[in-house]
Enzyme design. Structure first.
Site, PDB file in Angstrom:
ATOM      1  N   GLU A   5      18.067  50.553  42.681  1.00  0.00           N
ATOM      2  CA  GLU A   5      17.712  49.200  42.271  1.00  0.00           C
ATOM      3  C   GLU A   5      16.385  49.144  41.510  1.00  0.00           C
ATOM      4  OE1 GLU A   5      17.085  44.812  44.356  1.00  0.00           O
ATOM      5  OE2 GLU A   5      17.995  46.421  45.513  1.00  0.00           O
TER       6      GLU A   5
ATOM      7  N   LYS B 265      22.066  48.568  40.976  1.00  0.00           N
ATOM      8  CA  LYS B 265      21.775  47.146  41.067  1.00  0.00           C
ATOM      9  C   LYS B 265      20.665  46.880  40.053  1.00  0.00           C
ATOM     10  CE  LYS B 265      20.939  43.532  44.474  1.00  0.00           C
ATOM     11  NZ  LYS B 265      20.724  43.248  45.894  1.00  0.00           N
TER      12      LYS B 265
END
Length: 156
Positions: A10, A47
């Site tokens: 992420e 992500k």
């Protein structure tokens, strides 16, 4: 990875960065280099902040070591986040701030339920690419689908 877990990577790009597009392009190259180090049976989930350029992350979506690419709303309004998401084939939403936009403790149960229903529908449609803000999606979908591994990645 060694224990059979699937990591979620992420890295977030600031939506207000003056050089956001350049940051995203650099990030893409780094992520693709990282994917080269994985064994054939290893998968990751990305992500990522919604990119400025539609389908920038298509090489990740179609990569055999990518299980899924999900989008952060990254501080965009729900409407803007859904417009950007709809323009990115194969990417689905993982929104928190954009999902909860407009919710507050003083709402009636009916107001809250209606807001949740509307948010869910809007984000669902954007993940499918059918949100009305998704202008580039149709043109890009056929181009992206022709890349090796793209359909296989979506079907996993």
């Amino acid at each position: 990875l060694a224990k059979g877990l699937i990591p979620m990577i992420e890295p977030e790009v600031d939506i207000n960065a003056a050089n956001k597009e350049k940051c995203e392009e650099c990030l893409l190259q780094c992520l693709l280099e990282g994917l080269k180090t994985l064994d054939a049976n290893q998968r990751v989930i990305f992500k990522l902040t919604l990119p400025s350029k539609p389908n920038l992350y298509a090489p990740l979506v179609g990569h055999p070591s990518t299980l899924r690419v999900v989008a952060l709303s990254g501080g965009y309004s729900r409407s803007d986040a859904c417009k950007f998401l709809a323009d990115n084939v194969g990417v689905i939403a993982s929104y928190s701030r954009a999902f909860t936009e407009g919710m507050h403790a003083s709402q009636t149960e009916e107001q809250f339920t209606n807001l949740v229903d509307d948010a869910c529908e809007m984000i669902f449609q954007a993940s499918r690419g059918t949100y009305t803000g998704g202008s580039a999606r149709v043109a890009m979908e056929s181009k992206v689908k022709s890349q090796d591994g793209f359909i296989a990645a979506l079907d996993q």
